[in-house]
Design a protein around this motif. Structure first.
Motif, PDB file in Angstrom:
ATOM      1  N   ASP A   1       0.865  -1.168   0.000  1.00  0.00           N
ATOM      2  CA  ASP A   1       0.000   0.000   0.000  1.00  0.00           C
ATOM      3  C   ASP A   1       0.904   1.222   0.000  1.00  0.00           C
ATOM      4  O   ASP A   1       1.965   1.209   0.603  1.00  0.00           O
ATOM      5  CB  ASP A   1      -0.899  -0.024   1.250  1.00  0.00           C
ATOM      6  N   VAL A   2       0.495   2.292  -0.689  1.00  0.00           N
ATOM      7  CA  VAL A   2       1.349   3.478  -0.772  1.00  0.00           C
ATOM      8  C   VAL A   2       0.810   4.622   0.068  1.00  0.00           C
ATOM      9  O   VAL A   2       1.212   5.767  -0.092  1.00  0.00           O
ATOM     10  CB  VAL A   2       1.506   3.929  -2.249  1.00  0.00           C
ATOM     11  N   SER A   3      -0.130   4.349   0.991  1.00  0.00           N
ATOM     12  CA  SER A   3      -0.767   5.432   1.740  1.00  0.00           C
ATOM     13  C   SER A   3       0.163   6.050   2.771  1.00  0.00           C
ATOM     14  O   SER A   3       0.018   7.210   3.115  1.00  0.00           O
ATOM     15  CB  SER A   3      -2.031   4.908   2.436  1.00  0.00           C
ATOM     16  N   ASN A   4       1.109   5.307   3.328  1.00  0.00           N
ATOM     17  CA  ASN A   4       2.076   5.869   4.268  1.00  0.00           C
ATOM     18  C   ASN A   4       3.305   4.984   4.302  1.00  0.00           C
ATOM     19  O   ASN A   4       3.320   3.913   3.695  1.00  0.00           O
ATOM     20  CB  ASN A   4       1.464   6.010   5.672  1.00  0.00           C
ATOM     21  N   LYS A   5       4.335   5.466   4.989  1.00  0.00           N
ATOM     22  CA  LYS A   5       5.591   4.727   5.018  1.00  0.00           C
ATOM     23  C   LYS A   5       5.728   4.014   6.356  1.00  0.00           C
ATOM     24  O   LYS A   5       6.401   4.482   7.259  1.00  0.00           O
ATOM     25  CB  LYS A   5       6.762   5.667   4.772  1.00  0.00           C
ATOM     26  N   ALA A   6       5.063   2.900   6.472  1.00  0.00           N
ATOM     27  CA  ALA A   6       5.102   2.114   7.702  1.00  0.00           C
ATOM     28  C   ALA A   6       4.922   0.646   7.361  1.00  0.00           C
ATOM     29  O   ALA A   6       4.243   0.292   6.393  1.00  0.00           O
ATOM     30  CB  ALA A   6       4.024   2.573   8.668  1.00  0.00           C
ATOM     31  N   ILE A   7       5.522  -0.185   8.168  1.00  0.00           N
ATOM     32  CA  ILE A   7       5.331  -1.627   8.040  1.00  0.00           C
ATOM     33  C   ILE A   7       4.582  -2.100   9.286  1.00  0.00           C
ATOM     34  O   ILE A   7       5.021  -1.851  10.416  1.00  0.00           O
ATOM     35  CB  ILE A   7       6.672  -2.362   7.913  1.00  0.00           C
TER      36      ILE A   7
END
Length: 323
Positions: A34-40
């Motif tokens: 998903d490209v909505s935010n930078k988190a895993i």
């Protein structure tokens, strides 16, 4: 040990070989991009037979959760210079605290779910899901990773908590429940072979009929054991051997000791979990049911009576370790 019980153990050992679904086989975990935010985000599903589970993770264990991932299309830069300060944990069915970068999780707020194993058999399980979230500017795309199921079982006979990982993300609910039920049955068989428990149970029950034997065991327990109110809210859990030695305990120990007595005498029985009438909230009491002349009779060895039906509500029964 009766010959019949020994024969059952041999059958159980053979049947256990069938449970190959829970092996050391591992699978590559696929991340949902998903490209909505930078988190895993790593989802950790946990299922237990206890309503109060305690877990702990060191900083290195949490770090390993992330650095061991192989995300398709992602560079390795995001895992370089891993910082524990960028980790967030969500525990919907409990709470957590961090001390010196060690994380302590308390899972105690999930409702019990009554799972049918068959038309006459149920098991009560608690389902949890922990989210461990790591944010970093070098993460190109957000990712959701679902970990294999962790099973946490309280052994009511030893008082110990045992941890298992089923090592597969597609281990379905039915297979998981069946595996847990079998594991609990194995704990029951192992407890019957403990010298202290065997020596306590073997001399009791000189009658010939199931009703007479059941009453004799009930009378022995209520006459020789005391309910310990101090343990009621104690988060520790004593083993049955400690219960036999000290002659004091809470409803769990009373019910499981009586269950072993009935199993030893090959009288069909089951555990019951629920509340006293008029008491709302979590399931907080355990007692026994014994099958006499084709009918189930409630028996509460904490002193609430032989034939105590009508005392309880909102309860279910479990056959998982009955004869």
């Amino acid at each position: 040990m009766k010959i019949k019980n020994i024969f059952k153990i041999m059958i159980l050992a053979a049947f256990s070989l069938i449970l190959t679904a829970c092996t050391n086989e591992t699978k590559n975990v696929q991340a949902k991009q998903d490209v909505s935010n930078k988190a895993i985000t790593i989802k950790v599903p946990i299922v237990s037979n206890s309503g109060a589970v305690k877990l702990s993770y060191s900083e290195n264990e949490i770090k390993s959760m992330f650095t061991s991932l192989h995300l398709e299309g992602a560079s390795k830069d995001w895992s370089d210079n891993f910082s524990f300060e960028n980790v967030k944990i969500e525990v919907p069915t409990g709470s957590y605290e961090t001390k010196n970068k060690d994380t302590f999780i308390n899972l105690d707020n999930a409702p019990v779910e009554r799972i049918d194993l068959s038309k006459s058999s149920q098991i009560g399980l608690y389902f949890h899901e922990i989210s461990v979230i790591y944010t970093n500017a070098n993460i190109e795309h957000s990712a959701l990773v679902e970990r294999p199921i962790d099973v946490v079982l309280l052994n009511h006979y030893t008082g110990e908590t045992e941890f298992f990982n089923l090592n597969t993300v597609d281990f379905n609910d039915e297979a998981t429940t069946t595996w847990i039920s079998q594991k609990l049955y194995e704990m029951n068989i192992a407890a019957l072979q403990k010298d202290a428990i065997f020596e306590e149970l073997a001399p009791i029950g000189s009658g010939d009929e199931p009703l007479e034997i059941s009453r004799e065991g009930y009378e022995h327990i209520v006459s020789n054991y005391k309910f310990d109110n101090n343990q009621r809210f104690d988060e520790s859990y004593s083993s049955l051997e400690e219960f036999i030695d000290g002659k004091e305990g809470i409803c769990n120990q009373f019910a499981y000791l009586y269950k072993l007595y009935l199993d030893y005498h090959e009288i069909e029985n089951r555990l019951a979990f629920g509340n006293f009438k008029g008491i709302e909230g979590k399931v907080d009491h355990v007692w026994n049911e014994v099958k006499i002349n084709g009918e189930w009779i409630s028996v509460d060895t904490t002193g609430n009576g032989f034939g105590s039906g009508g005392t309880y509500e909102n309860y279910f029964v479990s056959h998982y370790s009955s004869v």
